[in-house]
Design a protein around this motif. Structure first.
Motif, PDB file in Angstrom:
ATOM      1  N   MET A   1       0.842  -1.184   0.000  1.00  0.00           N
ATOM      2  CA  MET A   1       0.000   0.000   0.000  1.00  0.00           C
ATOM      3  C   MET A   1       0.890   1.252   0.000  1.00  0.00           C
ATOM      4  O   MET A   1       1.963   1.241   0.568  1.00  0.00           O
ATOM      5  N   THR A   2       0.389   2.311  -0.612  1.00  0.00           N
ATOM      6  CA  THR A   2       1.222   3.509  -0.743  1.00  0.00           C
ATOM      7  C   THR A   2       0.423   4.777  -0.495  1.00  0.00           C
ATOM      8  O   THR A   2      -0.781   4.812  -0.726  1.00  0.00           O
ATOM      9  N   ASN A   3       1.092   5.769   0.005  1.00  0.00           N
ATOM     10  CA  ASN A   3       0.481   7.092   0.084  1.00  0.00           C
ATOM     11  C   ASN A   3       1.309   8.093  -0.719  1.00  0.00           C
ATOM     12  O   ASN A   3       1.176   9.283  -0.550  1.00  0.00           O
ATOM     13  N   SER A   4       2.148   7.576  -1.596  1.00  0.00           N
ATOM     14  CA  SER A   4       2.989   8.417  -2.432  1.00  0.00           C
ATOM     15  C   SER A   4       2.679   8.171  -3.902  1.00  0.00           C
ATOM     16  O   SER A   4       2.652   7.020  -4.338  1.00  0.00           O
ATOM     17  N   PRO A   5       2.474   9.235  -4.675  1.00  0.00           N
ATOM     18  CA  PRO A   5       2.220   9.026  -6.101  1.00  0.00           C
ATOM     19  C   PRO A   5       3.431   8.447  -6.826  1.00  0.00           C
ATOM     20  O   PRO A   5       3.287   7.879  -7.903  1.00  0.00           O
ATOM     21  N   ASP A   6       4.618   8.541  -6.227  1.00  0.00           N
ATOM     22  CA  ASP A   6       5.821   8.006  -6.843  1.00  0.00           C
ATOM     23  C   ASP A   6       5.877   6.483  -6.795  1.00  0.00           C
ATOM     24  O   ASP A   6       6.692   5.883  -7.472  1.00  0.00           O
ATOM     25  N   HIS A   7       5.020   5.874  -5.976  1.00  0.00           N
ATOM     26  CA  HIS A   7       5.071   4.424  -5.799  1.00  0.00           C
ATOM     27  C   HIS A   7       3.775   3.743  -6.234  1.00  0.00           C
ATOM     28  O   HIS A   7       3.495   2.632  -5.806  1.00  0.00           O
ATOM     29  N   VAL A   8       2.980   4.395  -7.061  1.00  0.00           N
ATOM     30  CA  VAL A   8       1.756   3.787  -7.561  1.00  0.00           C
ATOM     31  C   VAL A   8       2.114   2.889  -8.731  1.00  0.00           C
ATOM     32  O   VAL A   8       2.605   3.347  -9.754  1.00  0.00           O
ATOM     33  N   GLY A  10      -0.026  -0.010 -10.178  1.00  0.00           N
ATOM     34  CA  GLY A  10      -1.140  -0.944 -10.301  1.00  0.00           C
ATOM     35  C   GLY A  10      -2.368  -0.479  -9.542  1.00  0.00           C
ATOM     36  O   GLY A  10      -2.372   0.551  -8.857  1.00  0.00           O
ATOM     37  N   ARG A  11      -3.413  -1.256  -9.684  1.00  0.00           N
ATOM     38  CA  ARG A  11      -4.723  -0.903  -9.141  1.00  0.00           C
ATOM     39  C   ARG A  11      -4.731  -0.790  -7.619  1.00  0.00           C
ATOM     40  O   ARG A  11      -5.288   0.161  -7.066  1.00  0.00           O
ATOM     41  N   GLU A  12      -4.123  -1.733  -6.924  1.00  0.00           N
ATOM     42  CA  GLU A  12      -4.137  -1.695  -5.456  1.00  0.00           C
ATOM     43  C   GLU A  12      -3.407  -0.461  -4.935  1.00  0.00           C
ATOM     44  O   GLU A  12      -3.877   0.189  -3.996  1.00  0.00           O
ATOM     45  N   ASP A  13      -2.271  -0.140  -5.526  1.00  0.00           N
ATOM     46  CA  ASP A  13      -1.531   1.048  -5.105  1.00  0.00           C
ATOM     47  C   ASP A  13      -2.322   2.319  -5.386  1.00  0.00           C
ATOM     48  O   ASP A  13      -2.316   3.249  -4.578  1.00  0.00           O
ATOM     49  N   LEU A  14      -3.008   2.363  -6.530  1.00  0.00           N
ATOM     50  CA  LEU A  14      -3.809   3.542  -6.854  1.00  0.00           C
ATOM     51  C   LEU A  14      -4.943   3.709  -5.852  1.00  0.00           C
ATOM     52  O   LEU A  14      -5.177   4.812  -5.348  1.00  0.00           O
ATOM     53  N   ALA A  15      -5.624   2.619  -5.517  1.00  0.00           N
ATOM     54  CA  ALA A  15      -6.703   2.689  -4.525  1.00  0.00           C
ATOM     55  C   ALA A  15      -6.163   3.153  -3.176  1.00  0.00           C
ATOM     56  O   ALA A  15      -6.762   3.997  -2.501  1.00  0.00           O
ATOM     57  N   SER A  16      -5.010   2.634  -2.784  1.00  0.00           N
ATOM     58  CA  SER A  16      -4.391   3.044  -1.523  1.00  0.00           C
ATOM     59  C   SER A  16      -4.038   4.528  -1.544  1.00  0.00           C
ATOM     60  O   SER A  16      -4.263   5.257  -0.569  1.00  0.00           O
ATOM     61  N   PHE A  17      -3.485   4.988  -2.661  1.00  0.00           N
ATOM     62  CA  PHE A  17      -3.116   6.390  -2.774  1.00  0.00           C
ATOM     63  C   PHE A  17      -4.350   7.289  -2.699  1.00  0.00           C
ATOM     64  O   PHE A  17      -4.338   8.308  -2.006  1.00  0.00           O
ATOM     65  N   VAL A  18      -5.420   6.914  -3.378  1.00  0.00           N
ATOM     66  CA  VAL A  18      -6.649   7.717  -3.332  1.00  0.00           C
ATOM     67  C   VAL A  18      -7.215   7.734  -1.914  1.00  0.00           C
ATOM     68  O   VAL A  18      -7.686   8.774  -1.438  1.00  0.00           O
ATOM     69  N   ARG A  19      -7.147   6.612  -1.213  1.00  0.00           N
ATOM     70  CA  ARG A  19      -7.595   6.594   0.196  1.00  0.00           C
ATOM     71  C   ARG A  19      -6.751   7.539   1.047  1.00  0.00           C
ATOM     72  O   ARG A  19      -7.265   8.222   1.926  1.00  0.00           O
ATOM     73  N   SER A  20      -5.451   7.601   0.780  1.00  0.00           N
ATOM     74  CA  SER A  20      -4.596   8.508   1.556  1.00  0.00           C
ATOM     75  C   SER A  20      -4.946   9.964   1.242  1.00  0.00           C
ATOM     76  O   SER A  20      -4.902  10.820   2.131  1.00  0.00           O
ATOM     77  N   LEU A  21      -5.305  10.256  -0.010  1.00  0.00           N
ATOM     78  CA  LEU A  21      -5.780  11.603  -0.338  1.00  0.00           C
ATOM     79  C   LEU A  21      -7.051  11.930   0.434  1.00  0.00           C
ATOM     80  O   LEU A  21      -7.201  13.041   0.968  1.00  0.00           O
TER      81      LEU A  21
END
Length: 76
Positions: A1-8, A10-21
């Motif tokens: 899971m990521t909260n950084s746009p630099d580490h997105v 795939g789909r799971e990372d994008l969902a995690s990033f949007v949740r962090s936003l």
């Protein structure tokens, strides 16, 4: 899971990033430059439209998967 746009990646990372936003906005959205959804979405669309230029101006190489998509898009 990521909260950084630099580490997105795939789909799971994008969902995690949007949740962090979302969490960031819930905790202090009034401090955001684009503090309402309409302004945020407009700014996001503008950034996406100019992502190639951002990479170029920042001196970064465009990720390989974006280069391939750009080549296809440019030929349409």
């Amino acid at each position: 899971m990521t909260n950084s746009p630099d580490h997105v990646d795939g789909r799971e990372d994008l969902a995690s990033f949007v949740r962090s936003l979302h969490r960031s906005y819930a905790e202090g959205g009034e401090a955001w430059e684009n503090a309402d959804l309409a302004a945020f979405l407009e700014a996001l669309a503008a950034w996406i439209d100019d992502a190639d230029g951002w990479y170029r101006n920042a001196g970064h190489e465009l990720p390989a998967h974006r280069r391939a998509r750009s080549l296809v898009r440019d030929r349409l």
